[in-house]
Structure formats: structure tokens, C-alpha cells
Design a protein around this motif. Sequence first.
Motif, short mmCIF file in Angstrom:
data_model
loop_
_atom_site.label_atom_id
_atom_site.label_comp_id
_atom_site.label_asym_id
_atom_site.label_seq_id
_atom_site.Cartn_x
_atom_site.Cartn_y
_atom_site.Cartn_z
N UNK A 189 0.86 -1.12 -0.08
CA UNK A 189 0.03 0.04 -0.08
C UNK A 189 0.81 1.31 0.04
N UNK A 190 2.03 1.31 0.87
CA UNK A 190 3.00 2.45 0.80
C UNK A 190 3.57 2.62 -0.45
N UNK A 191 4.11 1.59 -1.10
CA UNK A 191 4.75 1.72 -2.53
C UNK A 191 3.82 2.34 -3.63
N UNK A 192 2.32 2.05 -3.61
CA UNK A 192 1.50 2.43 -4.28
C UNK A 192 1.39 3.94 -4.06
N UNK A 193 1.25 4.31 -2.70
CA UNK A 193 0.87 5.59 -2.32
C UNK A 193 2.25 6.33 -2.84
N UNK A 194 3.24 5.93 -2.77
CA UNK A 194 4.61 6.52 -3.15
C UNK A 194 4.68 6.73 -4.57
N UNK A 195 4.20 5.76 -5.46
CA UNK A 195 3.85 5.86 -6.84
C UNK A 195 2.99 6.94 -7.29
N UNK A 196 1.92 7.09 -6.78
CA UNK A 196 0.98 7.89 -7.10
C UNK A 196 1.62 9.26 -6.58
N UNK A 197 2.20 9.74 -5.51
CA UNK A 197 2.85 10.75 -5.23
C UNK A 197 3.65 11.25 -6.22
N UNK A 198 4.51 10.38 -6.77
CA UNK A 198 5.53 10.71 -7.80
C UNK A 198 5.08 10.84 -8.98
N UNK A 199 3.90 10.31 -9.61
CA UNK A 199 3.06 10.66 -10.69
C UNK A 199 2.45 12.02 -10.83
N UNK A 200 2.14 12.40 -9.49
CA UNK A 200 1.30 13.77 -9.47
C UNK A 200 1.92 14.86 -8.96
N UNK A 201 3.18 14.60 -8.28
CA UNK A 201 3.76 15.78 -7.75
C UNK A 201 5.02 16.04 -8.49
N UNK A 202 5.40 17.39 -8.40
CA UNK A 202 6.56 17.93 -9.10
C UNK A 202 7.90 18.27 -8.19
N UNK A 203 7.75 18.86 -7.11
CA UNK A 203 8.85 18.97 -6.15
C UNK A 203 9.84 17.49 -5.97
N UNK A 204 11.01 17.91 -6.50
CA UNK A 204 11.99 16.70 -6.02
C UNK A 204 12.29 16.40 -4.87
N UNK A 205 12.56 17.66 -4.12
CA UNK A 205 12.83 17.35 -2.62
C UNK A 205 11.97 16.55 -1.71
N UNK A 206 10.62 16.76 -2.13
CA UNK A 206 9.26 16.20 -1.39
C UNK A 206 9.68 14.61 -1.67
N UNK A 207 9.72 14.22 -2.86
CA UNK A 207 9.92 12.85 -3.40
C UNK A 207 11.29 12.45 -2.89
N UNK A 208 12.26 12.98 -2.40
CA UNK A 208 13.38 12.41 -2.10
C UNK A 208 13.00 12.14 -0.68
N UNK A 209 12.66 13.25 0.12
CA UNK A 209 12.25 12.86 1.56
C UNK A 209 11.47 11.80 1.89
N UNK A 210 10.41 11.67 0.89
CA UNK A 210 9.44 10.69 1.07
C UNK A 210 10.09 9.17 0.89
N UNK A 211 10.89 9.00 -0.23
CA UNK A 211 11.66 7.79 -0.42
C UNK A 211 12.50 7.60 0.60
N UNK A 212 13.11 8.55 1.37
CA UNK A 212 13.96 8.09 2.45
C UNK A 212 13.34 7.71 3.69
N UNK A 213 12.21 8.54 3.76
CA UNK A 213 11.37 7.95 5.03
C UNK A 213 10.61 6.34 4.68
N UNK A 214 10.39 6.01 3.34
CA UNK A 214 10.01 4.70 3.05
C UNK A 214 11.16 3.89 3.51
N UNK A 215 12.18 4.10 3.05
CA UNK A 215 13.49 3.29 3.28
C UNK A 215 13.78 3.08 4.58
#
Length: 366
Positions: free
Chosen positions: A70-96
Amino acid sequence: MTRRPAPLLLDGVAVGLALLDVWVHWDAEEPWRTACGLAAAVALLLRRRRPLLTFALTLPAVLLSDAVFACLVALYTLASLSRPRTLLVLCALAYAFSDATLLPSMDLDLTDPSTLITLGYTSATAAAVVFLGQLVQTRRDLSLRLTEISEARDHQQLLTTQAVLAKERAQLAREMHDVVSHQVSLIAVRAGALQVGTRDPDVKEAAATIRRLSAQTLDELRHMVAVLRASGGRPTELTPQPALTDLQKLADGCGIETELKTDLPEDLSPTVQRAIYRTVQEALTNTRKHAPGATARIDLCHANGRVRVRVTNTAPTRPALPLPSAHHGLIGLRQRTELLGGTMTSGPTSDGGYEICVVLPTEATT
């Protein structure tokens, strides 16, 4: 073009797979972890409208259990709809870090090689999901861009076509003004000179008719040239537009003896009135050209929601002069009639004359 599945169907599949992930990692002794997994699966229903909130709601399931889908799907959706790269990096690190750390132990030793391998694996997984979402977003942006480029190209092609048409219309207007108006002006001048110089009443009347018709032709030609030159601007009408009130003037000025009989109402649509006028005009023109000395009769009647226009001329009394003709008058008249939903018949009469009959609906169909 492939048809994409409905978003609701995709959301249902994502929730179903997330529930399957929870069922695979079911632990009866730790129901709170199962509850977190179920909450994360249900939270996927919000992923399109609130992607960041959905990721935040699914992250505890990664931290507390092994149900990470479920979290991977949510992360994929966030990456496909959001543009700020910093936010995506922080979310990826939070998942890791959440996937590498399992509560309640919170045992995360960065000096342990196995811990670094686990962090590398979870970081690579999160990065792959983010890259996939960014790829989908880029593809969507490119599709929109290609659509805009295609529309711009079609618009440019339309502008080019309009420019070519405007050039042709302007050239046609010049030809009509330079050639046709010059010849008609000469006819009017010669007719005026003949009218003044002759003493024969019949010749004088004929010369006056020629001069009047020439002046009327020049006036209509000026309006037509103005229409041809008004390319790319507002639609310009051939003013004034003929109506039923102009029929008597047309009959009186056609140069032949004409009888007009009509019982048409005055509230007919302008389109039908113009069609009636052009029918009578074409019939009288043909009579004047091909039946010299003949008389004409115009019968206009209205019944059962239809208008009947009949123009009949008698047999000619003099041989017809050879005049240039493209033989398109009756063809154009028939086409106009059919476009308005009517019918047209034409042909010789038993006494050697000719008849044109047009039937039009009072409410013309265009």
C-alpha cells in the motif's frame, strides 16, 4: 489508440492487492499490525485526490508490519502527480528507513553490513517506484504537449489556407473590377449616347433599359467586389438583400413585357424570399436572352405550407442573338432549390414557350 482502464477499476485493483498483502503477512498474535495494514489499504482510495496524505497514512504500516504494498502504491501515485523533487526524495528516504526499521525494537545499527544492505535494498525499491511515477508523469506531459503541437499545427494550416483563399479572393475582385466593370461601363455609356442621339421611341426606350440595367449591374458588382475583398474580417452581406417587395421593380425593369400575380404573405423567411427573387430573376434573364419579343408571366402562390413559383414565357417573335453563356443558371437554381428542401421543374410549353416551376417550403431547411 488503446483504451485505458477506468481510474475506479485501478483503485479497486490496488486496494485488493494491498489487502492480499495484509493477508499474506497476517499475524494473529499482533492484531494491531494487521489493523495498520488494513487502514493503509483503505487509505489508497484517497491516493488520487490527496496523494501526500495517503502516503502519510500508509507509512505506519511499513514501520509496524511487513505489509508494504500500500505504501509503495501511495509513493508511486505521489511521484506521478507531484513535481517537487525534494519532497519525493524525503518521502523515498522515509519509506527506506521505515522499511529497514521494525518497531518496537527500533534497532538500526548503521555500522552493521546487513543493515546497510537492507537500507540499500529499501532505498533502491523506493527510488525505482519514484522513477516509475516520474516516468508516467513525463509521458503524460509529453502527450499533452504533442496534443498542443498538433492543435497548433492544424491552426497554422487553417491560417495558411485562409491566407491563400484571401489572396485568391482579392485577385478575383481585381479581375472583376478591372475587366467586367470596364465593359459594363462602356455598355452604359454607349447606351446613353444612343438614347440621346436617336429619335426612334422604341430605340430610345431600349437604350434607356440597357443603361438602367448596366447601372444596376455595376451597383451589384461593387457590392460583390466588396465582399470578395473583405476576407478575414466580419462576414459581409450583399446589401441590400432582395426581398418580395423588389419583385415588381424587377419585373418592370427587366426589359420585357411581364405580368406579376402574387398572393404570398410578407412574413416569409429572408432565405425563402431571396430564393423566390433569384428564381424569377433567372427566369426573366433566360427569357430576355433566348426568347426575344416574348412576354412573361409570374405566378406566385402559397398553399399547405409551401410556396409555388412559376414563370412562363411565350414563344419568341424574333431570332435570338448569340450571347455568351456558361449554361449554369438553371443548374445553380436547381441546387439552391434542393438545398432549401424544394423541387424544381423546367421545360418547353406546348405553344413554343418555356416554363420554370419551383416549389419551396415556407420554412426552408438548410
